[in-house]
Design an enzyme around this catalytic site. Structure first.
Site: not given
Ligand SMILES: Cc1cc2nc3c(=O)[nH]c(=O)nc-3n(C[C@H](O)[C@H](O)[C@H](O)COP(=O)(O)OP(=O)(O)OC[C@H]3O[C@@H](n4cnc5c(N)ncnc54)[C@H](O)[C@@H]3O)c2cc1C
Length: 559
Positions: A132, A128, A367-368, A340, A245, A124, A162, A344
């Site tokens: 964006g 550009e 997608e926004g 968290q 969305r 899709y 992208w 570690g």
């Protein structure tokens, strides 16, 4: 819409496939090598193999004709496996959307049938380098090629940035400016003058191929103009925003839960200070339970919106934006908290939560972005506030007061407090003309999302209590657990709306010192403060449910 049985079978097939072909070690290696597993993506999209794409192709073109709810369920499941691979599959959903909504019958037959029958991959191409969030700044062009006074084709020039599947797709939907405005075109791979760059070296979703595209005098026949009429591109893109969305919202939800589903079992085995972490309230009530509440609030909104889209209520762009905003922000917070929660170990590659955290970051960008979602939500609901002379959210709140009378345990009374407070904040913003400050406009978007999601979650909890939840709806929690989750989220939402609403209104000079006490009272702050009573015991209960300690009272169905 597809049958529940078929949907369940697809989810199971997906799970089985992932278990066999994408175990953690494989995902880690591909992530480290920054490699898109093309063969796996093609397997998932091939009609004679997993055939995920068949779900969203209408039956007349050889697909299963899945609706928004079906697609949400599958997207959540894909995200639980790997968001990079999920993005590759999503790119075909997105790439074919302009065709689904805007193409001529012949074009639909050609391209949708090819997706269904051949499993071709789409990309899709909207974004550009300089366009964006603001697609109106599009610079790619499609110039008419004329013969005997007729348009026979177009020459496309420009570049795209992208683009998911940019280096691996078989066909691309590309947005470019025609003399009559932005329009979608289908460009096939190998077209003369069309190139893609090397894949981007990304922070996350490293199993997904993302590449820039360039077009130098790329010729396409006139029948590659989607819909056959110039200038329809932005309308066609808008027409599916609610739906697309929701897919990304489901990604946030799936990835967030994937992280928590690693943290929860880990904490039952990790002994510190003489007991498992899962028994430490300061651990569960900070790192686990609030994230569960936010994710389930996002889910409630996704499920309601999907049901409404499937019922034919239109594309529901604002609702899609609220669902995406809440579920993807929640997914990010849940993944971060899961690092968290593993200490570690969480910070190393091996335990996967850091990968999930890197991956889910994209859901608040593509997608926004979240900021664009805040703006979209706020602008739309601002109109509702104005049109109803400030009554829009008071009216909503009254519906939840009625719901509370029928279902006193689903947090509907507190959701109502959130909605009343929101109406007051918006009214002060109107009187003080505070939306001239962009920050205030966007913060309102956040508060609106919280208040509406609180309502949605309490409504879902009530439906669950009545046994009337959609049969495809997620059943991870039973009615008592979902009610407790709804109460916890409603408290958070009400406090946030009132406190942050006051902060921003006061901060923008919308309330004078002498008006402050009246404004605090109008916000219902004392009632919202009183509603916090019982919060810790609700959190204890949710924690017991999550850790299987509440089996006798209520339970969690195994994920
Ligand atoms: C991995 C990846 C995959 C992608 N896949 C695709 C794809 O398949 N197809 C496609 O077309 N695109 C794709 N995109 C592009 C993506 O949709 C855009 O990156 C996104 O819409 C944001 O645009 P931008 O990057 O230009 O950022 P910008 O629009 O420049 O935004 C930068 C920052 O400014 C904020 N901002 C922007 N405008 C405003 C404003 N008016 N007011 C306040 N704040 C603002 C944004 O929220 C953001 O925080 C992909 C991106 C990535 C990273």
């Amino acid at each position: 819409m597809i049958a529940k049985k078929t949907l369940k079978a697809s989810v199971k097939a997906l799970k089985d496939f992932a278990k066999k072909r994408l175990p953690d070690e494989t995902l880690q290696e591909l992530d480290a090598r920054d490699e898109c597993p093309l063969e796996i993506v093609r397997h998932m999209c091939s009609p004679d193999k997993l055939g995920i794409q068949l779900l969203f192709i209408p039956e007349e073109y050889g697909g299963f004709g899945g609706g928004a709810f079906d697609v949400y369920v599958i997207c959540e499941e894909m995200a639980r496996i790997d968001l990079g691979v999920a993005t590759s599959v999503l790119a075909t959903f997105l790439g074919s959307d302009p065709i689904t909504v805007g193409a001529t019958p012949e074009q639909k037959k050609l391209w949708l049938s090819r997706i269904a029958e051949e499993g071709i991959l789409f990309a899709y191409g909207a974004t550009e380098p300089d366009a964006g969030s603001d697609l109106g700044a599009l610079q790619s062009t499609a110039d008419r090629v004329m013969q005997d006074g007729k348009v026979v084709g177009y020459k496309i020039n420009g570049s795209k940035q992208w683009i998911s599947n940019g280096g691996i797709a078989d066909a691309y939907t590309v947005l470019a400016n025609t003399p009559s405005g932005p329009s979608w075109f289908v460009v096939e791979k190998g077209a003369s003058g069309f190139k893609h760059d090397e894949p981007e070296d990304k922070h996350g979703i490293r199993l997904s191929n993302t590449a820039a595209l360039s077009f130098t005098d790329v010729y396409v026949d006139a029948d590659r103009l989607i819909g056959g009429v110039e200038g329809q591109g932005l309308i066609q893109a808008q027409a599916v925003f609610g739906y697309t969305r929701l897919m990304v919202a489901a990604f946030g939800l799936g990835a967030g839960w994937a992280a928590l589903d690693r943290a929860i079992p880990y904490s039952t085995k990790r002994i510190q200070a003489g007991a498992p972490l899962s028994e430490k309230q300061g651990y569960t009530h900070k790192l686990i339970v609030p994230n569960v509440a936010r994710l389930e609030a996002g889910r409630a909104y996704i499920e309601e919106t999907a049901e409404r889209i499937d019922a034919g209520e239109g594309s529901l762009n604002t609702e899609g934006a609220i669902a995406k905003y809440m579920a993807t922000e929640a997914g990010n917070q849940a993944a971060e908290a899961s690092i968290q929660a593993l200490g570690g170990y969480g910070y190393t590659h091996e335990y996967m939560v850091e990968k999930i955290s890197r991956d889910v970051r994209i859901t608040i960008i593509y997608e926004g972005t979240s900021e664009i979602m805040e703006m979209t939500i706020s602008r739309d609901r601002w109109q509702s506030h104005l049109k109803t002379r400030g009554q829009h959210y008071h009216e909503q709140a009254r519906k939840f007061e009625t719901l509370h009378a029928q279902h006193p345990s689903v947090g509907a009374d507190v959701a109502a407090l959130a909605l009343h407070a929101l109406a007051e904040v918006m009214e002060k913003a109107r009187v003080g003309r505070l939306t001239r400050y962009q920050h205030i406009l966007l913060r309102l978007g956040e508060l609106i999302a919280y208040a509406e999601c609180a309502g949605s979650l309490s409504r879902r909890a009530a439906l669950m209590a009545e046994g009337r939840l959609n049969e495809k709806a997620n059943q991870r929690f039973d009615a008592a657990a979902l009610a407790a989750i709804a109460r916890v989220f409603a408290r958070e939402a009400a406090l946030k709306v009132a406190q942050e609403g006051l902060k921003w209104v006061a901060g923008a000079g919308g309330v004078s010192g002498t008006e402050m006490a009246a404004f605090e009272a109008a916000l219902g702050l004392p009632a919202i403060h009183r509603a916090q009573a019982g919060l810790i015991s609700d959190m204890d209960y949710i924690s017991d449910v999550l850790y299987g300690r509440a089996a006798k009272r209520a339970g969690v169905v195994a994920a």
